[in-house]
Design a protein around this motif. Structure first.
Motif, PDB file in Angstrom:
ATOM      1  N   ILE A 475      45.661  14.242  50.298  1.00 12.74           N
ATOM      2  CA  ILE A 475      46.414  14.405  51.553  1.00 12.74           C
ATOM      3  C   ILE A 475      45.638  15.303  52.503  1.00 12.74           C
ATOM      4  CG2 ILE A 475      48.476  15.515  52.536  1.00 12.74           C
ATOM      5  CD1 ILE A 475      50.033  14.471  50.085  1.00 12.74           C
ATOM      6  N   GLY A 476      45.109  16.405  51.974  1.00 10.72           N
ATOM      7  CA  GLY A 476      44.311  17.299  52.817  1.00 10.72           C
ATOM      8  C   GLY A 476      43.044  16.623  53.308  1.00 10.72           C
ATOM      9  N   LEU A 477      42.402  15.821  52.430  1.00  8.14           N
ATOM     10  CA  LEU A 477      41.194  15.107  52.837  1.00  8.14           C
ATOM     11  C   LEU A 477      41.477  14.137  53.972  1.00  8.14           C
ATOM     12  CD1 LEU A 477      39.305  14.313  49.503  1.00  8.14           C
ATOM     13  CD2 LEU A 477      38.434  15.606  51.454  1.00  8.14           C
ATOM     14  N   ALA A 478      42.614  13.409  53.870  1.00  7.61           N
ATOM     15  CA  ALA A 478      42.961  12.444  54.918  1.00  7.61           C
ATOM     16  C   ALA A 478      43.075  13.151  56.268  1.00  7.61           C
ATOM     17  CB  ALA A 478      44.262  11.737  54.568  1.00  7.61           C
ATOM     18  N   ARG A 479      43.738  14.280  56.293  1.00 11.80           N
ATOM     19  CA  ARG A 479      43.895  15.031  57.545  1.00 11.80           C
ATOM     20  C   ARG A 479      42.550  15.513  58.068  1.00 11.80           C
ATOM     21  NH1 ARG A 479      48.371  17.702  54.800  1.00 11.80           N
ATOM     22  NH2 ARG A 479      46.890  19.376  54.367  1.00 11.80           N
ATOM     23  N   CYS A 480      41.766  16.120  57.155  1.00  7.76           N
ATOM     24  CA  CYS A 480      40.518  16.744  57.593  1.00  7.76           C
ATOM     25  C   CYS A 480      39.482  15.722  58.028  1.00  7.76           C
ATOM     26  CB  CYS A 480      39.969  17.643  56.488  1.00  7.76           C
ATOM     27  SG  CYS A 480      40.966  19.131  56.219  1.00  7.76           S
ATOM     28  N   TYR A 481      39.413  14.569  57.350  1.00 14.05           N
ATOM     29  CA  TYR A 481      38.481  13.521  57.784  1.00 14.05           C
ATOM     30  C   TYR A 481      38.790  13.096  59.214  1.00 14.05           C
ATOM     31  CZ  TYR A 481      36.117  12.663  53.315  1.00 14.05           C
ATOM     32  OH  TYR A 481      35.344  12.776  52.199  1.00 14.05           O
ATOM     33  N   VAL A 484      37.703  15.829  61.688  1.00 15.09           N
ATOM     34  CA  VAL A 484      36.247  15.946  61.928  1.00 15.09           C
ATOM     35  C   VAL A 484      35.674  14.659  62.509  1.00 15.09           C
ATOM     36  CG1 VAL A 484      35.977  17.659  60.124  1.00 15.09           C
ATOM     37  CG2 VAL A 484      35.659  15.245  59.555  1.00 15.09           C
ATOM     38  N   GLY A 485      36.520  13.639  62.735  1.00 15.32           N
ATOM     39  CA  GLY A 485      36.065  12.436  63.424  1.00 15.32           C
ATOM     40  C   GLY A 485      35.773  11.252  62.536  1.00 15.32           C
ATOM     41  N   ASP A 486      35.926  11.404  61.233  1.00 14.22           N
ATOM     42  CA  ASP A 486      35.702  10.262  60.330  1.00 14.22           C
ATOM     43  C   ASP A 486      37.018   9.490  60.219  1.00 14.22           C
ATOM     44  OD1 ASP A 486      34.833   8.464  58.439  1.00 14.22           O
ATOM     45  OD2 ASP A 486      33.804   9.973  57.211  1.00 14.22           O
ATOM     46  N   ILE A 487      37.357   8.720  61.277  1.00 17.33           N
ATOM     47  CA  ILE A 487      38.659   8.062  61.409  1.00 17.33           C
ATOM     48  C   ILE A 487      38.884   7.055  60.291  1.00 17.33           C
ATOM     49  CG2 ILE A 487      40.137   6.724  62.943  1.00 17.33           C
ATOM     50  CD1 ILE A 487      39.403   9.523  63.981  1.00 17.33           C
ATOM     51  N   GLN A 515      43.555   7.265  69.342  1.00 16.16           N
ATOM     52  CA  GLN A 515      43.156   6.150  68.476  1.00 16.16           C
ATOM     53  C   GLN A 515      44.399   5.302  68.212  1.00 16.16           C
ATOM     54  OE1 GLN A 515      39.889   5.626  67.531  1.00 16.16           O
ATOM     55  NE2 GLN A 515      39.418   7.404  68.847  1.00 16.16           N
ATOM     56  N   TRP A 516      44.795   4.505  69.222  1.00 17.06           N
ATOM     57  CA  TRP A 516      46.099   3.835  69.198  1.00 17.06           C
ATOM     58  C   TRP A 516      46.247   2.806  68.078  1.00 17.06           C
ATOM     59  CZ3 TRP A 516      48.900   6.936  71.641  1.00 17.06           C
ATOM     60  CH2 TRP A 516      48.499   7.557  72.819  1.00 17.06           C
ATOM     61  N   PRO A 517      45.260   1.951  67.783  1.00 20.32           N
ATOM     62  CA  PRO A 517      45.475   0.943  66.717  1.00 20.32           C
ATOM     63  C   PRO A 517      45.776   1.588  65.356  1.00 20.32           C
ATOM     64  CG  PRO A 517      43.576   0.351  68.072  1.00 20.32           C
ATOM     65  CD  PRO A 517      43.963   1.727  68.473  1.00 20.32           C
ATOM     66  N   GLU A 518      44.942   2.574  64.971  1.00 21.09           N
ATOM     67  CA  GLU A 518      45.163   3.237  63.677  1.00 21.09           C
ATOM     68  C   GLU A 518      46.475   4.034  63.689  1.00 21.09           C
ATOM     69  OE1 GLU A 518      42.461   3.463  65.484  1.00 21.09           O
ATOM     70  OE2 GLU A 518      40.848   2.530  64.308  1.00 21.09           O
ATOM     71  N   ALA A 519      46.749   4.714  64.816  1.00 24.47           N
ATOM     72  CA  ALA A 519      47.986   5.488  64.915  1.00 24.47           C
ATOM     73  C   ALA A 519      49.202   4.586  64.803  1.00 24.47           C
ATOM     74  CB  ALA A 519      48.014   6.262  66.235  1.00 24.47           C
ATOM     75  N   ALA A 520      49.185   3.439  65.506  1.00 24.85           N
ATOM     76  CA  ALA A 520      50.326   2.513  65.472  1.00 24.85           C
ATOM     77  C   ALA A 520      50.565   2.000  64.056  1.00 24.85           C
ATOM     78  CB  ALA A 520      50.073   1.354  66.425  1.00 24.85           C
ATOM     79  N   GLU A 521      49.480   1.660  63.363  1.00 31.39           N
ATOM     80  CA  GLU A 521      49.620   1.129  62.005  1.00 31.39           C
ATOM     81  C   GLU A 521      50.252   2.162  61.069  1.00 31.39           C
ATOM     82  OE1 GLU A 521      46.889  -0.980  58.514  1.00 31.39           O
ATOM     83  OE2 GLU A 521      45.914   0.003  60.212  1.00 31.39           O
ATOM     84  N   LEU A 522      49.764   3.420  61.162  1.00 33.71           N
ATOM     85  CA  LEU A 522      50.307   4.463  60.292  1.00 33.71           C
ATOM     86  C   LEU A 522      51.746   4.811  60.660  1.00 33.71           C
ATOM     87  CD1 LEU A 522      47.254   6.859  59.909  1.00 33.71           C
ATOM     88  CD2 LEU A 522      48.322   5.504  58.115  1.00 33.71           C
TER      89      LEU A 522
END
Length: 1011
Positions: A475-481, A484-487, A515-522
């Motif tokens: 969970i922390g890795l997902a946030r931090c990636y 730091v820009g590794d979408i 980053q609307w496409p990824e944000a919308a999906e999540l």
């Protein structure tokens, strides 16, 4: 001034050859002890047994036989001049220019010859030149120019301890009573305390020691041990030694006291009382300021600052009983905490428990109870150091006492992860992944996401038992990636993880990065529909928006969607979205302009009461010449002037008045000018009812009353009712009198019906007059045979008086009871309960004169029901009344012969009436008797049976609050669901028995409140 001290005894010279001895402990004094010497002594010494004087190289020793007798014991010659002499019970120590001789004062056969005398420094040592010394009961202690402290034990006759770590010459030393603690001053003027039992460090420096300190004196009172003072020519400074504390042995500066007499020499300190020798050779006493906390000083007045200072000094000097006393005097949470903190700092756990118990801190009491039996002081100190936030000291102590994991846990709990990692590598490597994860969370929180990624990766164990821990790392890795820009990596991990929270959290991060496409999906996966809809709208993905829109509740999003649909010409979808967004005007606009559906627009206005929407609808109806509808919607839109003008021009004034009244009833305000304009219009048309009504709405009560009193014909009744309302609102004595004269017909000699007078008094709150009027109305109805109407009038008045907490007149209550009893007769006959019917009729028949329209009918029914109930004597008595000439011819033919036969052949048997307890005094009372012969209280009656109520089976009608027997009311509701008194529909489940004795007593007290 020569003087010498032994514990609490003082010897001092009073002349060339005389000495006085003062014992402070026993408060006794030996004056003018004669010493056989021809010159003034240069040295003086004393102990509990001897007094010694010396001059040049010769010393004389005197034994103290008693308070009255001092005899010469011995004398001794030395190799050179003695500059200082000290003695104890058996030995003398003489200092001679860097050398020190210890010898017996009186030789004894009990000791070998070699123990009679010894010279220091010993030949075989290289300790340096002796500078100072002190002789106690058991030890000879001396200091040298090399900074060495040497302890010679007299009993063992050998050196038992040597301290040689001080690098500066020791100039003065002062032992406490037992000789194990030494205060000394070195060549630099710095002071130190040395104790043979101190762990590292073995000496501690005395803080704030004044330059020019002449001497140090230890407390002689056992209650104040480990207290000492220093003094110079001006002041006395008090110190307190902490043998045990969080940081090991320490010396606390307490405070200073001015030297009371210039040139005096302090000699003995006992419980804060300092004994001095003044320049005149007298012993004087003074109380040190630093001992102001002692309870014997509380007789004097003191300020708040004094009390705080005394508490602080009592704490510093470890006088905790006194500190507790002053803390109670202050009774301040900050001072209590100061005391508790000091006790923990000094490791005094037992007293700390007492203080925490005093202030009600149960958590600390329980925690201290658990550790008070721990013998390892380092472990206890470590826990307290952690409590005080000194984590480096706590770690040092934890490691010292062999508890490294405690230090590790402390560092981790304090989020000091670098130190925790170091300890973990050394003592518990298995903890490294867990500490790494915690460290990563801290780094992420502080914004160092790049470093957090590294520690999150190190925290993953890939062990089955750590599945939840690994999930936390992912969970922390997902946030931090993402941060730091590794979408791609961050989104992939977030989609794989279970749970909605992390998906929504990462989606918000992506939303911030646009980053609307990824944000919308999540957002969609997290079922955060509002945010997902916004993201899809940003992408203009209308298909996805329409799919999730039914799950969206936020008006703003529906509004965004509606505007987009409207721009694309999708008006029905836009209108529906505007409705969900609460933008009624836009929905009405589309219905009128695009969808051409005025009916739907009107419906929306009526449902939402939208003012702007009403204006739009009004304009629409005006455009199609539907002035009636347009006028109504102009009123709803608060365009009163336009609505009034339109109503005038199109003959719609009556409709205008109706709409105005409806708007006012709905709680909306209309300007008085608009109301008065309409009223004047009706006035010009001689429509007094509407003119009066609108003037009343405009609060022009004088003109309103004038018009309402002019109403005639069909409008007269309505006019009078409105006039009564108008006067009730106006609260004007002049208008009240004007209406009263009108109702009484004082001007036109035409009195109005009494019911209007009753309403008039009621509206003004004149309940006494209203109740009198109600009784008159009820009597009129009763005389004309309208019993139910009479009962309802009295019931209305009864409820009004109750609501106003006004006493119910007895005449009203009695009339209401009789009328209701008569109405209940039909119910009981219908239920085939002839006994109850007979009892009720018996009550009514005894007051039959109040029913003049139906006297014969009531008496006839009473005779018949009494016969059916076995009450033959009662039937006979009432038959006799019917046989009177004035009633005999009015008897119904079918009952006349039966009644005559009853009189000719009387049956005087009578079924006895059943008894039940009085609800007040519990004595037996006939069921249908409403006055207790024992307590003389009037008894409330049941509105179902007419009998008096029963205390243990009492309930109240939920509507009118009249009492009833609970079980009887429930039976009655099975055949009729209305209250017999107020005729309101009653839900049996709401009918609750009064179980509480307090509730029953309260009701009975209210019921007995009659005037």
């Amino acid at each position: 001034m020569l003087a010498s001290v032994w514990q609490q005894k003082i010897a001092f010279m009073t002349s060339l050859c005389e000495v006085s001895i003062y014992d402070h402990q026993t408060k006794t004094k030996i004056d003018n002890v004669h010493l056989t010497t021809e010159i003034e002594p240069s040295v003086l010494a004393m102990s509990d047994v001897y007094i010694a004087v010396g001059f040049n190289n010769h010393a004389l020793y005197y034994r103290i036989q008693s308070f009255e007798e001092v005899i010469k014991a011995s004398e001794h010659d030395y190799v050179t001049t003695i500059s200082e002499l000290q003695i104890n019970s058996h030995y003398a120590a003489a200092y001679m220019n860097g050398r020190l001789q210890l010898h017996m004062i009186e030789e004894s056969e009990q000791h070998s010859e070699e123990r009679h005398s010894i010279m220091f420094p010993l030949p075989e040592t290289n300790d340096g030149k002796i500078i100072c010394f002190n002789l106690t009961k058991e030890f000879l202690v001396f200091g040298t120019d090399k900074g060495t402290l040497i302890f010679f034990h007299i009993e063992e006759w050998q050196i038992v301890n040597k301290f040689d770590k001080h690098k500066t010459s020791i100039q003065k030393l002062f032992t406490e009573n037992f000789g194990t603690s030494i205060a000394f001053i070195d060549q630099k003027g710095d002071g130190y305390i040395y104790n043979v039992f101190f762990e590292n460090p073995s000496i501690i420096q005395i803080p704030n020691l004044p330059s020019g300190t002449k001497s140090i004196i230890w407390e002689t009172s056992l209650e104040n041990e480990w207290i000492f003072i220093s003094f110079d020519s001006d002041s006395i400074t008090t110190y307190s030694v902490y043998r045990d504390s969080l940081k090991g042995p320490q010396i606390m500066f307490v405070g200073t006291t001015r030297l009371p007499i210039f040139g005096s020499v302090p000699l003995v300190l006992n419980a804060g009382l300092l004994l001095l020798l003044d320049s005149g050779g007298k012993i004087v006493q003074t109380k040190l300021d630093t001992y102001g906390f002692l309870n014997d000083s509380t007789d004097q007045e003191y300020t708040l600052d004094d009390a705080v200072d005394r508490l602080s000094k009592a704490i510093l000097m470890k006088r905790y009983d006194d500190a507790m006393f002053w803390a109670k005097q202050l009774n301040d949470s900050n001072e209590w905490n100061k005391l508790a903190t000091a006790l923990l700092y000094s490791l005094n756990i037992d007293y700390a428990i007492k203080v925490f118990r005093e202030i009600g801190h149960s958590g600390m009491v329980m925690a201290l109870e658990e550790i008070k039996h721990v013998e390892d002081k380092s472990l206890v100190s470590a826990h307290f150091a952690a409590l005080f936030g000194d984590y480096d000291l706590a770690q040092e102590l934890f490691l010292k006492c062999g508890c490294p994991l405690e230090a590790l846990n402390m560092r981790r709990d304090c989020m000091q992860f670098e130190a925790a990692m170091t300890l973990s590598k050394a003592y518990d490597p298995e903890q490294i992944p867990y500490i790494s994860a915690s460290h990563a969370e801290q780094l992420e929180f502080t914004g160092d996401s790049s470093a957090a990624v590294k520690f999150y990766e190190h925290g993953i164990t890939k062990k089955e038992k750590d599945i939840h821990h690994d999930q936390r790392c992912f969970i922390g890795l997902a946030r931090c990636y993402i941060k730091v820009g590794d979408i791609k990596k961050g989104t992939t991990i977030a989609l794989r993880l279970p749970g909605k929270e992390i998906k929504e959290e990462c989606a918000k991060l992506l939303e911030g990065l646009k980053q609307w496409p990824e944000a919308a999906e999540l957002f969609e996966k997290a079922e955060s529909w509002d945010s997902a809809a916004i993201a899809y709208i940003k992408m203009k993905n209308w298909i996805k928006v329409s799919e999730i829109l039914p799950n969206v509740n936020t008006p703003k999003i529906h509004s965004m969607y509606a505007k987009a649909r409207e721009n694309e010409g999708r008006f029905k979808e836009a209108c529906a979205a505007y409705m969900k967004a609460g933008e009624w005007e836009n929905a009405i606009r589309i219905q009128l302009n695009q969808l051409k559906s005025p009916e739907q627009a009107v419906k929306i206005v009526r449902e939402t009461q939208s003012i702007e929407g009403a204006k739009m609808v009004a304009r629409f109806f005006e455009s199609i010449n539907d002035y009636s509808s347009a006028m109504q919607f102009l009123v709803l839109s608060k365009c009163y002037t336009e609505a009034f003008t339109m109503a005038q021009q199109n003959g719609l004034m009556e409709l205008y008045a109706q709409v105005i009244e409806k708007v006012l009833k709905d709680g909306r305000d209309i300007p008085f000018d608009d109301l008065e304009s309409a009223a004047i219009c009706f006035q010009n048309q001689n429509d007094h009812l509407l003119a009066g009504k609108l003037f009343m709405f405009a609060q022009n009560y004088d003109r309103s009353l004038t018009h309402l009193m002019r109403c005639t014909g069909p409008n007269e009744s309505k006019g009078i009712d409105l006039a009564i309302t108008c006067v009730g609102k106006a609260r004007s004595q002049q208008l009240t009198q004007k209406l009263l004269e009108y109702l009484l017909g004082e001007k036109d000699q035409i009195p109005k019906e009494a019911k209007y007078l009753f309403r008039f008094y009621l509206s003004l709150g004149q309940y006494t007059e209203a109740s009198k009027t109600a009784i008159i109305i009820a009597q009129q109805d009763q005389e004309s045979g309208n019993y139910r109407s009479a009962r309802d009038v009295l019931l209305t008045m009864h409820q009004e008086l109750k609501a106003q907490r006004t006493a119910i007149p007895f005449e009203m209550a009695n009339s209401l009871m009789l009328l209701h009893s008569y109405i209940l007769v039909k119910i009981q006959i219908k239920l085939n309960n002839h006994t109850r019917a007979a009892r009720l009729l018996n009550r009514v028949a005894h007051n039959v004169s109040k029913f003049p329209a139906h006297i014969v009918q009531i008496l006839t029914t009473t005779v018949i029901e009494c016969q059916k109930a076995g009450m033959n004597n009662s039937a006979f008595n009432f038959s006799l009344i019917l046989m009177r000439p004035e009633y005999r011819d009015q008897i119904d033919a079918k009952y006349k012969k039966k009644i005559e036969a009853l009189v000719r052949k009387p049956d005087k048997s009578e079924n006895e009436e059943e008894f039940s307890q009085c609800p007040h005094c519990h004595q037996r009372v006939p069921d249908y008797e409403l006055l207790c012969s024992s307590c003389q209280f009037a008894l409330p009656y049941c509105i179902v049976t007419g009998a008096h109520v029963i205390r243990d089976d009492l309930c109240l009608c939920p509507s009118c609050n009249f009492p009833a027997i609970h079980s009887e009311f429930l039976k009655y509701l099975t055949i009729d669901d209305t209250c017999p008194m107020c005729t309101t529909r009653i839900d049996g489940s709401r009918l609750m028995k009064l179980d509480s004795g307090v509730a029953v007593d309260s009701f009975l007290a209210q019921s007995s409140d009659m005037s």
